[in-house]
Design a protein around this motif. Structure first.
Motif, PDB file in Angstrom:
ATOM      1  N   THR A 215       0.836  -1.207   0.000  1.00 25.35           N
ATOM      2  CA  THR A 215       0.000   0.000   0.000  1.00 25.35           C
ATOM      3  C   THR A 215       0.866   1.249   0.000  1.00 25.35           C
ATOM      4  OG1 THR A 215      -1.755  -1.149   1.200  1.00 25.35           O
ATOM      5  CG2 THR A 215      -1.811   1.249   1.226  1.00 25.35           C
ATOM      6  N   CYS A 216       1.947   1.240   0.780  1.00 27.74           N
ATOM      7  CA  CYS A 216       2.851   2.392   0.815  1.00 27.74           C
ATOM      8  C   CYS A 216       3.458   2.653  -0.557  1.00 27.74           C
ATOM      9  CB  CYS A 216       3.958   2.151   1.844  1.00 27.74           C
ATOM     10  SG  CYS A 216       3.409   2.241   3.559  1.00 27.74           S
ATOM     11  N   CYS A 217       3.833   1.582  -1.248  1.00 34.61           N
ATOM     12  CA  CYS A 217       4.406   1.729  -2.596  1.00 34.61           C
ATOM     13  C   CYS A 217       3.390   2.339  -3.562  1.00 34.61           C
ATOM     14  CB  CYS A 217       4.876   0.379  -3.118  1.00 34.61           C
ATOM     15  SG  CYS A 217       6.347  -0.261  -2.273  1.00 34.61           S
ATOM     16  N   GLN A 218       2.137   1.918  -3.446  1.00 35.75           N
ATOM     17  CA  GLN A 218       1.091   2.451  -4.308  1.00 35.75           C
ATOM     18  C   GLN A 218       0.876   3.943  -4.047  1.00 35.75           C
ATOM     19  OE1 GLN A 218      -2.400   0.052  -3.715  1.00 35.75           O
ATOM     20  NE2 GLN A 218      -1.388  -1.829  -4.378  1.00 35.75           N
ATOM     21  N   LEU A 219       0.901   4.334  -2.783  1.00 37.19           N
ATOM     22  CA  LEU A 219       0.728   5.744  -2.438  1.00 37.19           C
ATOM     23  C   LEU A 219       1.906   6.574  -2.933  1.00 37.19           C
ATOM     24  CD1 LEU A 219      -0.715   5.423   1.189  1.00 37.19           C
ATOM     25  CD2 LEU A 219      -1.954   5.821  -0.940  1.00 37.19           C
ATOM     26  N   ALA A 220       3.116   6.010  -2.805  1.00 35.96           N
ATOM     27  CA  ALA A 220       4.300   6.713  -3.310  1.00 35.96           C
ATOM     28  C   ALA A 220       4.228   6.852  -4.819  1.00 35.96           C
ATOM     29  CB  ALA A 220       5.565   5.962  -2.891  1.00 35.96           C
ATOM     30  N   CYS A 221       3.728   5.824  -5.495  1.00 30.64           N
ATOM     31  CA  CYS A 221       3.589   5.838  -6.952  1.00 30.64           C
ATOM     32  C   CYS A 221       2.622   6.934  -7.403  1.00 30.64           C
ATOM     33  CB  CYS A 221       3.108   4.470  -7.430  1.00 30.64           C
ATOM     34  SG  CYS A 221       3.029   4.290  -9.225  1.00 30.64           S
ATOM     35  N   LYS A 222       1.632   7.250  -6.575  1.00 30.39           N
ATOM     36  CA  LYS A 222       0.663   8.294  -6.910  1.00 30.39           C
ATOM     37  C   LYS A 222       1.168   9.698  -6.568  1.00 30.39           C
ATOM     38  CE  LYS A 222      -2.554   5.494  -8.375  1.00 30.39           C
ATOM     39  NZ  LYS A 222      -2.946   5.480  -9.808  1.00 30.39           N
ATOM     40  N   GLY A 223       2.361   9.762  -5.961  1.00 31.61           N
ATOM     41  CA  GLY A 223       2.938  11.064  -5.664  1.00 31.61           C
ATOM     42  C   GLY A 223       2.564  11.629  -4.314  1.00 31.61           C
TER      43      GLY A 223
END
Length: 286
Positions: A215-223
């Motif tokens: 989930t953290c990676c997905q949030l980072a991917c969204k900026g």
């Protein structure tokens, strides 16, 4: 110990009421009490304390009961394995992230060679896994981090620490940029917190908090910010994000290891021993 004594201990564990357990087992209450007294004499410890509310296992009795009940279950499981040669269920436990990312590959590889083997999998926090194996609750576990324990282990994964984000990021910028905070295991969190304190005099600016790495990676991917994670180089490439390698106090990449642990002192069915050997030979790294 009689075979019925195992059943008595098991039922008292489930329902600490002598009257109800005696009725369920179709024996008299005095007979059940005599069997408890005989077990206490054999063990040389008091197994339970009796009160108007029922019975409560003493610490010594709890330990004895857990050991014998575990042995009974292993015996039954071993006998069942003999009845169905080449079949059996391997009980595994794993950290949540390892289960999502690496466990399926290992199980599929083993199933391709041993199609009659099945798996029972528990997902727990890493600090709970070693204890589960020591108490006989699992045949083996994949544990992230170096947790103490008198059990056997082999190294199966080594990951490095990174700060990852959608856009390029420099070390000195981290305190001023929003962080996507991940609820890592206690061991991993201790490593990350120590790293932060070595490099910065003020805490990070938390922009979001998530329960798991994915989930953290997905949030980072969204900026939404950067996140601090442990990851293999291959996994990092697949993300397609910018990364900053984190180093320890000696200037070396900060590393987290994942171990496969099992209790080599405990008797096991042949199919469990075969799986342990498979992991050691196929996935062990130096």
């Amino acid at each position: 110990m009689r075979d019925t004594d195992w059943i008595i201990l098991d039922e008292l564990h489930k329902n600490p009421n002598i009257t109800k357990v005696a009725a369920k087992l179709y024996i008299t209450q005095p007979t059940l009490t005599k069997r408890l007294q005989a077990m206490e004499e054999e063990f040389q410890v008091r197994i339970v304390n009796r009160s108007t509310k029922g019975v409560e296992f003493t610490p010594e009795g709890e330990f004895r009961a857990r050991i014998f009940l575990s042995f009974m279950k292993e015996t039954v499981r071993g006998v069942d394995a003999f009845k169905t040669s080449g079949c059996g269920t391997v009980r595994l436990a794993s950290s949540f992230t390892f289960s999502r990312r690496q466990l399926a590959e290992i199980l599929m590889a083993y199933k391709s060679e041993h199609p009659n083997i099945s798996f029972e999998i528990q997902n727990l926090r890493s600090y709970e896994l070693t204890r589960l194996v020591e108490e006989g609750g699992a045949d083996g576990a994949f544990v992230r981090g170096n947790y103490e324990g008198g059990i056997d282990r082999c190294l199966v994964l080594r990951e490095q620490a990174y700060a990852i984000s959608k856009t390029p990021i420099a070390l000195e910028e981290l305190p001023d940029r929003p962080m996507v905070h991940c609820r890592l295991s206690s061991y991993s969190r201790k490593l990350m917190d120590s790293w932060w304190q070595r490099n910065f005099s003020r805490p990070p600016s938390i922009g979001a908090t998530a329960e798991d790495v994915d989930t953290c990676c997905q949030l980072a991917c969204k900026g939404l910010g950067y996140t601090l994670i442990f990851m293999s180089e291959e996994q990092l490439k697949n993300l397609g994000l910018h990364s900053l390698l984190l180093k320890d106090g000696e200037g070396m990449p900060m590393v987290r290891e994942t171990w496969f642990v099992y209790d080599g002192r405990r008797a096991k069915p042949d199919y469990v021993t075969a799986f342990i050997r498979f992991v050691e030979e196929r996935y062990s790294i130096q």
